[in-house]
Design an enzyme around this catalytic site. Sequence first.
Site, PDB file in Angstrom:
ATOM      1  N   HIS A  54      11.093  -4.775  10.217  1.00 27.59           N
ATOM      2  CA  HIS A  54      11.061  -4.319  11.610  1.00 27.59           C
ATOM      3  C   HIS A  54      10.886  -5.520  12.518  1.00 27.59           C
ATOM      4  CE1 HIS A  54      11.021  -0.092  10.617  1.00 27.59           C
ATOM      5  NE2 HIS A  54      10.058  -0.303   9.740  1.00 27.59           N
ATOM      6  N   ARG A  79       7.738  -9.538   4.184  1.00 23.17           N
ATOM      7  CA  ARG A  79       8.279  -8.206   3.898  1.00 23.17           C
ATOM      8  C   ARG A  79       9.769  -8.261   4.144  1.00 23.17           C
ATOM      9  NH1 ARG A  79       6.647  -2.372   6.414  1.00 23.17           N
ATOM     10  NH2 ARG A  79       7.292  -3.287   8.408  1.00 23.17           N
ATOM     11  N   ASP A  93      12.271 -18.560  -1.935  1.00 25.28           N
ATOM     12  CA  ASP A  93      12.806 -19.926  -1.871  1.00 25.28           C
ATOM     13  C   ASP A  93      12.244 -20.706  -0.676  1.00 25.28           C
ATOM     14  OD1 ASP A  93      14.327 -19.529  -4.138  1.00 25.28           O
ATOM     15  OD2 ASP A  93      16.258 -19.405  -3.096  1.00 25.28           O
ATOM     16  N   GLU A 159       5.995   4.822   0.305  1.00 24.40           N
ATOM     17  CA  GLU A 159       5.925   5.335   1.676  1.00 24.40           C
ATOM     18  C   GLU A 159       6.640   6.663   1.850  1.00 24.40           C
ATOM     19  OE1 GLU A 159       6.648   2.074   4.424  1.00 24.40           O
ATOM     20  OE2 GLU A 159       8.244   1.284   3.195  1.00 24.40           O
ATOM     21  N   ASP A 185       5.531   5.601   7.485  1.00 26.18           N
ATOM     22  CA  ASP A 185       6.671   6.264   6.854  1.00 26.18           C
ATOM     23  C   ASP A 185       6.220   7.460   6.026  1.00 26.18           C
ATOM     24  OD1 ASP A 185       9.281   5.132   7.533  1.00 26.18           O
ATOM     25  OD2 ASP A 185       8.387   3.243   6.888  1.00 26.18           O
TER      26      ASP A 185
HETATM   27  C1  3PY Z   1       4.426   2.014   7.226  1.00 30.22           C
HETATM   28  O1  3PY Z   1       3.292   2.444   7.524  1.00 30.22           O
HETATM   29  O2  3PY Z   1       5.403   2.754   7.056  1.00 30.22           O
HETATM   30  C2  3PY Z   1       4.652   0.586   7.081  1.00 30.22           C
HETATM   31  O3  3PY Z   1       5.717   0.178   6.704  1.00 30.22           O
HETATM   32  C3  3PY Z   1       3.594  -0.398   7.395  1.00 30.22           C
HETATM   33  O4  3PY Z   1       2.394  -0.054   7.164  1.00 30.22           O
HETATM   34 MG    MG Z   2       7.177   1.582   6.491  1.00 33.62          MG
END
Ligand code: 3PY
Ligand code: MG
Length: 264
Positions: A54, A79, A93, A159, A185
């Site tokens: 994001h 991430r 890398d 998630e 999520d």
């Molecule tokens: C979420 O909560 O979906 C995330 O990706 C970060 O915490």
């Molecule tokens: Mg998320």
Amino acid sequence: GKKEGSKLTPENKLKKALQEGKAVLGPFMKLSDPAVVEIFGHAGFDFVIIDLEHGPLSIETAQNMVRAAEIADITPIIRVSENDPAQISRALDIGAQGVQIPHITTSTEANTAIKAAKFSPLGERGVCRFVRAASYSAMDRNDYFSSANDNTLVIAMIEGTEGIQNIDEILATPGIDVIFIGPYDLSQSLGLLGQVSHPRVFEELERVADKAKAQGLAVGTFADSIESVRKYQALGIQFISYSVDVGIIYEAAVAIPASVCTRV
Ligand code: 3PY
Ligand code: MG
């Protein structure tokens, strides 16, 4: 002559802290100035998660942020935007000490991520020693491959309901260091969009956390208030990503005009 530093293989302090059962804290990063990473390092946080899922950050910007993290003694994690071996190897890398992979739903997916993060014999990470992580070839190649395999932290994000249904097989996949529950999520997946403190979201989070701990894995999640940090730590959640650089700045900023008189 060749400098000492080019021979050193860094130890992953964050991985060690997790193995020792310590609690660690760090924000997600969306701002591109490496100075912000240094600030969080000087402020005493343990890690930063440079977010390529994001926000607008590029891999080239991320590399400078990784440099800043090393200067300020804070562990850089990246991430990636999806479970893509090419992205995982690029993140490592440039010198990230850990990769965080979103939306893991099956053991096959978990395995794909681990294979991408580790060289043989643990995986099949793309091999190139002419990269920052190997001091651009100054590091002994065997030292590089083995220290990378020992040190790289793999953080798998659960998630959604599919990942929760398959949690036992995911937890059984060797090579995961941290199971990270993404409450935002997850809330959407449970039909409770954005309600991260809803009892149903908390219940699922607790269930995953308990199962992961029973398998000897460290557990992580995201908190955007100190109150939720305390609540999660009470569940034995060790790895807490505390909010986001932009959110931390916003909260500090909004409190200032709000606490100053509007008339003099
Ligand atoms: C979420 O909560 O979906 C995330 O990706 C970060 O915490
Ligand atoms: Mg998320």
